[in-house]
Motif scaffolding. Structure first.
Motif, PDB file in Angstrom:
ATOM      1  N   SER A 129      -8.268  10.586   3.770  1.00 48.66           N
ATOM      2  CA  SER A 129      -8.026   9.217   3.305  1.00 48.66           C
ATOM      3  C   SER A 129      -7.568   8.404   4.504  1.00 48.66           C
ATOM      4  CB  SER A 129      -6.937   9.211   2.217  1.00 48.66           C
ATOM      5  OG  SER A 129      -5.676   9.528   2.793  1.00 48.66           O
ATOM      6  N   ASN A 130      -7.277   7.172   4.266  1.00 44.89           N
ATOM      7  CA  ASN A 130      -6.735   6.354   5.346  1.00 44.89           C
ATOM      8  C   ASN A 130      -5.286   5.982   5.051  1.00 44.89           C
ATOM      9  OD1 ASN A 130      -6.872   5.041   7.816  1.00 44.89           O
ATOM     10  ND2 ASN A 130      -7.343   3.073   6.842  1.00 44.89           N
ATOM     11  N   VAL A 131      -4.589   6.800   4.310  1.00 44.31           N
ATOM     12  CA  VAL A 131      -3.220   6.482   3.912  1.00 44.31           C
ATOM     13  C   VAL A 131      -2.263   6.761   5.076  1.00 44.31           C
ATOM     14  CG1 VAL A 131      -1.375   7.021   2.276  1.00 44.31           C
ATOM     15  CG2 VAL A 131      -3.756   6.997   1.519  1.00 44.31           C
ATOM     16  N   ALA A 132      -1.345   5.840   5.291  1.00 45.77           N
ATOM     17  CA  ALA A 132      -0.332   6.001   6.339  1.00 45.77           C
ATOM     18  C   ALA A 132       0.618   7.150   5.985  1.00 45.77           C
ATOM     19  CB  ALA A 132       0.441   4.699   6.505  1.00 45.77           C
ATOM     20  N   ILE A 133       1.415   7.568   6.962  1.00 44.58           N
ATOM     21  CA  ILE A 133       2.329   8.706   6.795  1.00 44.58           C
ATOM     22  C   ILE A 133       3.690   8.320   7.341  1.00 44.58           C
ATOM     23  CG2 ILE A 133       2.804  11.116   7.451  1.00 44.58           C
ATOM     24  CD1 ILE A 133      -0.206  11.426   8.020  1.00 44.58           C
ATOM     25  N   GLN A 134       4.734   8.804   6.679  1.00 42.84           N
ATOM     26  CA  GLN A 134       6.068   8.692   7.267  1.00 42.84           C
ATOM     27  C   GLN A 134       6.842   9.978   7.022  1.00 42.84           C
ATOM     28  OE1 GLN A 134       8.404   5.552   5.423  1.00 42.84           O
ATOM     29  NE2 GLN A 134       7.826   6.195   3.349  1.00 42.84           N
ATOM     30  N   THR A 135       7.682  10.308   7.966  1.00 43.65           N
ATOM     31  CA  THR A 135       8.621  11.406   7.794  1.00 43.65           C
ATOM     32  C   THR A 135       9.748  11.221   8.812  1.00 43.65           C
ATOM     33  OG1 THR A 135       8.843  13.821   7.535  1.00 43.65           O
ATOM     34  CG2 THR A 135       7.477  13.032   9.364  1.00 43.65           C
ATOM     35  N   GLU A 144       0.829  -1.201   0.000  1.00 42.75           N
ATOM     36  CA  GLU A 144       0.000   0.000   0.000  1.00 42.75           C
ATOM     37  C   GLU A 144       0.863   1.251   0.000  1.00 42.75           C
ATOM     38  OE1 GLU A 144      -2.017   0.976   3.902  1.00 42.75           O
ATOM     39  OE2 GLU A 144      -1.769  -1.189   4.191  1.00 42.75           O
ATOM     40  N   PRO A 145       0.295   2.374  -0.404  1.00 45.78           N
ATOM     41  CA  PRO A 145       1.062   3.622  -0.424  1.00 45.78           C
ATOM     42  C   PRO A 145       1.192   4.223   0.968  1.00 45.78           C
ATOM     43  CG  PRO A 145      -1.189   4.019  -1.138  1.00 45.78           C
ATOM     44  CD  PRO A 145      -1.068   2.528  -0.935  1.00 45.78           C
ATOM     45  N   ILE A 146       2.139   5.124   1.099  1.00 45.34           N
ATOM     46  CA  ILE A 146       2.317   5.865   2.353  1.00 45.34           C
ATOM     47  C   ILE A 146       2.733   7.292   1.988  1.00 45.34           C
ATOM     48  CG2 ILE A 146       4.706   4.976   2.590  1.00 45.34           C
ATOM     49  CD1 ILE A 146       4.225   5.043   5.687  1.00 45.34           C
ATOM     50  N   LEU A 147       2.098   8.251   2.613  1.00 44.71           N
ATOM     51  CA  LEU A 147       2.439   9.663   2.385  1.00 44.71           C
ATOM     52  C   LEU A 147       3.812   9.946   2.973  1.00 44.71           C
ATOM     53  CD1 LEU A 147      -1.077  11.071   3.213  1.00 44.71           C
ATOM     54  CD2 LEU A 147       0.119  11.398   1.014  1.00 44.71           C
ATOM     55  N   THR A 148       4.664  10.628   2.203  1.00 43.44           N
ATOM     56  CA  THR A 148       6.075  10.715   2.578  1.00 43.44           C
ATOM     57  C   THR A 148       6.660  12.113   2.372  1.00 43.44           C
ATOM     58  OG1 THR A 148       6.286   8.372   1.956  1.00 43.44           O
ATOM     59  CG2 THR A 148       8.326   9.589   2.285  1.00 43.44           C
ATOM     60  N   PRO A 149       6.240  13.078   3.176  1.00 43.41           N
ATOM     61  CA  PRO A 149       6.972  14.341   3.176  1.00 43.41           C
ATOM     62  C   PRO A 149       8.346  14.094   3.809  1.00 43.41           C
ATOM     63  CG  PRO A 149       5.348  14.323   4.949  1.00 43.41           C
ATOM     64  CD  PRO A 149       5.147  13.054   4.180  1.00 43.41           C
ATOM     65  N   GLY A 202       0.732  20.054  14.131  1.00 45.42           N
ATOM     66  CA  GLY A 202      -0.061  21.203  13.699  1.00 45.42           C
ATOM     67  C   GLY A 202      -0.516  21.102  12.245  1.00 45.42           C
ATOM     68  N   PHE A 203       0.262  20.404  11.437  1.00 40.55           N
ATOM     69  CA  PHE A 203      -0.112  20.209  10.036  1.00 40.55           C
ATOM     70  C   PHE A 203      -0.984  18.956   9.838  1.00 40.55           C
ATOM     71  CE2 PHE A 203       3.902  22.678   9.490  1.00 40.55           C
ATOM     72  CZ  PHE A 203       3.348  23.786   8.850  1.00 40.55           C
ATOM     73  N   GLY A 204      -1.390  18.341  10.924  1.00 40.38           N
ATOM     74  CA  GLY A 204      -2.264  17.167  10.812  1.00 40.38           C
ATOM     75  C   GLY A 204      -1.533  15.905  10.415  1.00 40.38           C
ATOM     76  N   LEU A 205      -0.221  15.874  10.677  1.00 43.88           N
ATOM     77  CA  LEU A 205       0.578  14.740  10.201  1.00 43.88           C
ATOM     78  C   LEU A 205       0.856  13.688  11.278  1.00 43.88           C
ATOM     79  CD1 LEU A 205       2.998  16.765   7.921  1.00 43.88           C
ATOM     80  CD2 LEU A 205       1.247  15.132   7.180  1.00 43.88           C
ATOM     81  N   LEU A 206       0.385  13.908  12.485  1.00 44.84           N
ATOM     82  CA  LEU A 206       0.533  12.886  13.527  1.00 44.84           C
ATOM     83  C   LEU A 206      -0.810  12.199  13.713  1.00 44.84           C
ATOM     84  CD1 LEU A 206       3.324  13.969  14.002  1.00 44.84           C
ATOM     85  CD2 LEU A 206       2.859  14.116  16.446  1.00 44.84           C
ATOM     86  N   ARG A 207      -0.891  10.958  13.266  1.00 43.42           N
ATOM     87  CA  ARG A 207      -2.168  10.244  13.228  1.00 43.42           C
ATOM     88  C   ARG A 207      -1.897   8.757  13.446  1.00 43.42           C
ATOM     89  NH1 ARG A 207      -5.927  12.975  10.093  1.00 43.42           N
ATOM     90  NH2 ARG A 207      -6.865  10.965   9.553  1.00 43.42           N
ATOM     91  N   ASP A 208      -2.962   7.992  13.430  1.00 38.80           N
ATOM     92  CA  ASP A 208      -2.804   6.543  13.337  1.00 38.80           C
ATOM     93  C   ASP A 208      -1.892   6.228  12.161  1.00 38.80           C
ATOM     94  OD1 ASP A 208      -4.537   6.029  15.371  1.00 38.80           O
ATOM     95  OD2 ASP A 208      -6.152   5.243  14.112  1.00 38.80           O
TER      96      ASP A 208
END
Lengths: 450, 450
Positions: free
Chosen positions: A225-231, A199-204, A257-263
């Motif tokens: 969306s329900n896409v995971a995040i990594q940074t 699956e994809p993951i958002l990656t700033p 603050g940018f909404g990037l800390l989530r499940d």
């Protein structure tokens, strides 16, 4: 090893010496575990049964362990693994690493690297990997395809980076909106592969490489969306000070603050995260990819894993290829213990005993292996990392007799001396990829020949 | 690889890509080095000659490196490698390690362990090893015999330990005079083997295990003979404080007072050695077995290798099996760099940047490999550790194409990306014993099938 081979499409049964860590302070061994796996790759039952005929009888001298979860891999850095580590993080990135990452618009080169890296990680027992790919959508999709082809469970992220100062002009998104739309296209392309494992993951990339507009835009995709995040987060004094200067707060709080800390947010490193940062991570269900080897080179401090786990933060382990140089996570489990000891005692002999380090920081091999398996899986909200009914059969084997026979192995089992916990310690500390036999992901044999 | 095989008794010629470190800050590569070895195992010439027919033509894609020197190995601890490291040094010794060492009066057990350990180390490229055996003369002689049998260059020490408090009553010499006479008998027994490669080494375990009378007696043997010496020094706050309390000075200075700091004295660890201690070591030509992995567990600090080398102290690397858990010294070279970085930056994120560690402590892979080879050899006053005319052909190979093909290898050579120095860095950081091909000691092929 049995010669009975069932039709895998109909599921199979396997028996060996199961070793795993159900919790961060619990070690479980079942010498004659009979594991039944359904046609869908899910474990249907585990019983302690040394006698019933099974499809694959490994015997008690082959250890079966849950597959390893690598929560932080930079796939395009694979060709430079182990090199350039005398540079500081900023120079390492700009002069050495990003020029390599730029090469991946050459898709032939990309395919060569991906199809070298993915099987190497699988052979090391890495059944789940969380990848940074490149800023290039096409080469990112090819990485996801390589994972599908080789059968690895993976999160694959197209890297977003647009900051006019924090990135070189020859390797950046042209604008925040272009970065956001490319990220969306990459998600769609990976979803279109239709794989249940990839699956994809958002990656700033990390704060210095991303404008506020980009971080905001990625946060909005995540919210809808329900896409995971990594940074990356709080890696090195340089990066940590940069965030404080730019945002007036830590990067952890700024990312929040940018909404990037989530499940399912994976924050790599976090060596310099404060108590407040850890509390916010826990509140958001975000967690840490702890990369002990890489941190020794670029972290400027050891991530206090025991403290973070103690306050309820999710923590997995990462190889951080190529900031770290070892393919496979058993070595990072071992190094997580080693570096926790160096945090505990400190390192400078010129300081007085007791004031060199931070006491009560040591972890043991049980906690380390838990982070390498169930801990990493929990961070990603996967059911893997433990072999139990209802969970996928992601697993690897270590043949103790074969290791004993192999001069190049450092794993030596002395049954007259080692109890099961000692044997487990040996595996964590001395087994290497060449000691790993068969690997299964979602019930499919993907390496070795069990 | 050539099929031409000369009669080794008449010497042979071999060609490959030679890589080595002539000094601690110098890297040398010779892509088509033709090495001629005499019947006595000594290199007669090295030329850069890609064309002349040779007995063994490895080609440019096989790297030839000087054999590794392991300056600190506890042979009897091999069965417990990788275990019990959550214990502190004192408990690890008394409750765990010494009970194992006691088993070696069972000579059948001793032979089983020795003939497992020695070939394992050779396969890892360890062409010279400095061993602590046991307090038992017979099992110590058997270890020396195993080294002779397998062709390893070695120093083998019968352990002397008589202190009524610092040793358990079930594993100690009954008196200082008994310890001294057993040490003399062990020297005679090893000398009687008549091997040019294997010699005895005086081995008072460490200050807490030895009475003044024993240390004095060993010093007297050293003064009247040319036998090398090894002991532990300034390892852990516990041991360091013990020495200050007992002697009113550091153990380095106390050992010097007993005549134990001399040419070919190997002091293991020395993490807490002072500037004065280092100066005395240099004056006496004594040196340090730096054991970076073990020190993370039992050292309470990182040995400042760069500082010691800077003031002229001889430094080699040691695995410290089983306080360290890796067979082979390439891994310790890599870890020496890693731990020097953690000394440089410090580890505690709660301290301010710049005050966590000791700046200017980092070493690079060149210095690390030099310690692993020529540095360790110089400490022992051996001619090995460099491949040059007049020196013994102690060497090992790494086949880059084979590593690239092997999924379980972490060594990946990308000729289009890696220059020779980057390739060298990769070898130090990612090659493991399973990547090592052939091994020669004194011109004799002792592992692999070149």
């Amino acid at each position: 090893m049995s010669t009975i081979e069932s039709d895998q499409a109909g599921g199979f049964s396997i028996r060996g010496r199961l070793m795993q860590t159900p919790t961060m302070d619990q070690f479980e061994v079942r010498p004659g575990a009979l594991i039944r796996v359904g046609a869908d790759g899910i474990i249907t039952s585990i019983s302690d049964d040394p006698a019933t005929p099974v499809d694959i009888d490994l015997g008690p001298n082959v250890v079966v362990m849950p597959g390893l979860v690598d929560t932080h891999v930079h796939a395009p850095q694979w060709p430079q693994v182990g090199t350039g580590l005398d540079l500081d993080l900023e120079r390492w990135l700009f002069e050495y690493t990003l020029p390599l990452e730029r090469r991946y618009h050459d898709l032939e080169f990309a395919n060569r690297v991906w199809n070298n890296l993915v099987p190497t990680l699988i052979a090391a027992g890495t059944t789940t990997a969380v990848y940074y790919a490149t800023i290039d959508v096409e080469s990112t999709t090819l990485l996801a395809e390589a994972c599908v082809r080789h059968g690895q469970r993976a999160f694959v992220g197209r890297v977003a980076m647009d900051h006019p100062v924090g990135t070189p002009e020859w390797y950046r998104d042209v604008s925040a909106s272009a970065a956001v739309s490319a990220s969306v296209r990459s998600i769609e392309a990976i979803d279109a592969l239709g794989s249940a494992l990839v699956e994809p993951i958002l990656t700033p990339r990390f704060a210095p490489a991303c404008t506020d507009a980009l971080l905001q835009g990625i946060g909005e995709i995540a919210a809808s969306s329900n896409v995971a995040i990594q940074t990356h987060c709080s890696e090195s004094d340089w990066e940590h000070a940069y965030a404080l200067d730019r945002f007036g707060m830590s990067d952890t709080l700024a990312l929040d603050g940018f909404g990037l800390l989530r499940d399912r947010t994976v924050l790599a490193h976090c060596g310099l995260a404060s108590e407040t940062d850890l509390t916010v991570m826990r509140q958001r269900n975000a967690g840490v990819a702890h990369c002990p080897l890489s941190n020794a080179y670029f972290g400027d401090a050891v991530f206090p894993a025991r403290r973070a786990l103690g306050v309820g933060v999710r923590v997995g382990l990462g190889s951080d290829l190529a900031g770290g140089f070892e393919a496979g996570i058993l070595a990072q489990a071992s190094k997580a213990v080693t570096s926790s000891r160096l945090l505990d005692t400190g390192t400078d002999p010129g300081s007085e005993p007791g004031s060199r380090g931070r006491s009560d920081s040591s972890i043991d091999t049980i906690t380390a292996f838990w982070m390498a398996t169930a801990g990493g899986a929990a961070l990603l909200q996967q059911q893997t990392g433990l072999l139990q009914p209802g969970r996928p059969f992601d697993a690897f084997t270590i043949d103790l007799d074969a290791a004993n026979q192999r001069r190049s192995s450092g794993l030596r089992w002395w049954p007259e001396i080692d109890d099961d916990l000692r044997l487990f310690e040996k595996i964590i500390n001395t087994a290497r990829p060449s000691d790993i036999g068969s690997v299964w992901i979602n019930g499919r044999l993907v390496a070795g020949g069990a």
